[in-house]
Motif scaffolding. Structure first.
Motif, short mmCIF file in Angstrom:
data_model
loop_
_atom_site.label_atom_id
_atom_site.label_comp_id
_atom_site.label_asym_id
_atom_site.label_seq_id
_atom_site.Cartn_x
_atom_site.Cartn_y
_atom_site.Cartn_z
N UNK A 171 0.85 -1.09 0.07
CA UNK A 171 -0.04 -0.10 -0.01
C UNK A 171 0.84 1.42 -0.13
N UNK A 172 2.05 1.29 0.81
CA UNK A 172 2.62 2.42 0.70
C UNK A 172 3.38 2.71 -0.55
N UNK A 173 3.79 1.34 -1.11
CA UNK A 173 4.41 1.59 -2.56
C UNK A 173 3.53 2.15 -3.66
N UNK A 174 2.07 1.67 -3.56
CA UNK A 174 1.16 2.41 -4.32
C UNK A 174 1.16 3.86 -4.16
N UNK A 175 1.13 4.26 -2.79
CA UNK A 175 0.76 5.80 -2.36
C UNK A 175 2.17 6.41 -2.94
N UNK A 202 7.44 -4.52 -7.26
CA UNK A 202 8.49 -5.08 -7.82
C UNK A 202 8.25 -6.48 -7.80
N UNK A 203 9.15 -7.10 -8.58
CA UNK A 203 9.08 -8.68 -8.78
C UNK A 203 9.07 -9.44 -7.25
N UNK A 226 -4.18 1.15 -8.08
CA UNK A 226 -3.81 0.02 -6.89
C UNK A 226 -4.20 -1.26 -7.82
N UNK A 227 -2.82 -2.16 -7.59
CA UNK A 227 -2.95 -3.41 -8.19
C UNK A 227 -2.72 -3.43 -10.05
N UNK A 282 -5.00 -1.20 -11.82
CA UNK A 282 -5.21 0.11 -11.45
C UNK A 282 -6.10 0.80 -10.94
N UNK A 283 -6.88 -0.01 -9.92
CA UNK A 283 -8.07 0.64 -9.52
C UNK A 283 -8.02 2.03 -8.64
N UNK A 284 -8.65 3.06 -8.83
CA UNK A 284 -8.43 4.35 -8.50
C UNK A 284 -8.47 4.42 -6.80
N UNK A 285 -7.58 5.02 -6.07
CA UNK A 285 -7.70 5.39 -4.86
C UNK A 285 -6.91 6.75 -4.60
#
Length: 172
Positions: A72-76, A82-83, A134-135, A138-141
């Protein structure tokens, strides 16, 4: 271990390095860390992967709590996973060649909470409502949505972990 003489984290005052809007997120993560460390302090490694009544094992919860915070913090930050992160996700709660101990999994969670608090300290109010995907879909947040979800998700899984550990301690 949690200091029983202290009030809950949210009643100890603001963390000076964090924006007021992010205080609840930090407080929840720090409270979870304190409770998790106390809960797992004397939990035996032999029960780490045991399941009760179809509930996820303590090992799964510990891996998942750590992994979700990281993701979650990566997406933020606006980054893709990453792999290494995708591989970690794929193995959460599953047997691997690596034999984890309770101590290692707790230390991994503690590290991730520290990283999250550090990232919250660098967050700017100006972009908290910026959108992030997200994911894979790429769902929006929003950035603040990701941070808020990290707190509520952590507390939800901590609650499940508390129940599972309590039942396992009674049974074994």
């Amino acid at each position: 271990m949690a200091n029983t003489n202290l009030p809950e984290v949210w009643l100890r005052g603001p963390l000076p390095q964090l924006h007021p809007l992010l205080q609840p997120v930090a407080h929840a993560l720090l409270q979870a860390r304190e409770e998790l460390n106390e809960l797992m302090a004397d939990f035996p490694n032999e029960l780490l992967w045991n399941k009760v009544a179809g509930m996820a094992s303590p090992g799964f919860h510990l891996q998942h709590l750590t992994g979700v915070l990281n993701r979650l913090f990566t997406y933020a930050r606006g980054e893709a996973l990453s792999e290494e992160q995708l591989n970690y996700l794929a193995t959460e709660g599953k047997p691997t060649n690596k034999i984890y101990t309770v101590t290692e999994l707790v230390e991994n969670f503690n590290y991730e909470v520290n990283e999250a608090i550090q990232q919250l300290g660098t967050a700017s109010e100006a972009n908290l409502t910026d959108f992030r995907g997200v994911g894979r879909a790429q769902l929006p947040s929003t950035i603040i949505g990701l941070y808020t979800h990290s707190a509520e998700h952590t507390m939800r899984h901590l609650g499940q972990l508390i129940v599972t550990v309590g039942v396992l301690k009674e049974l074994f």
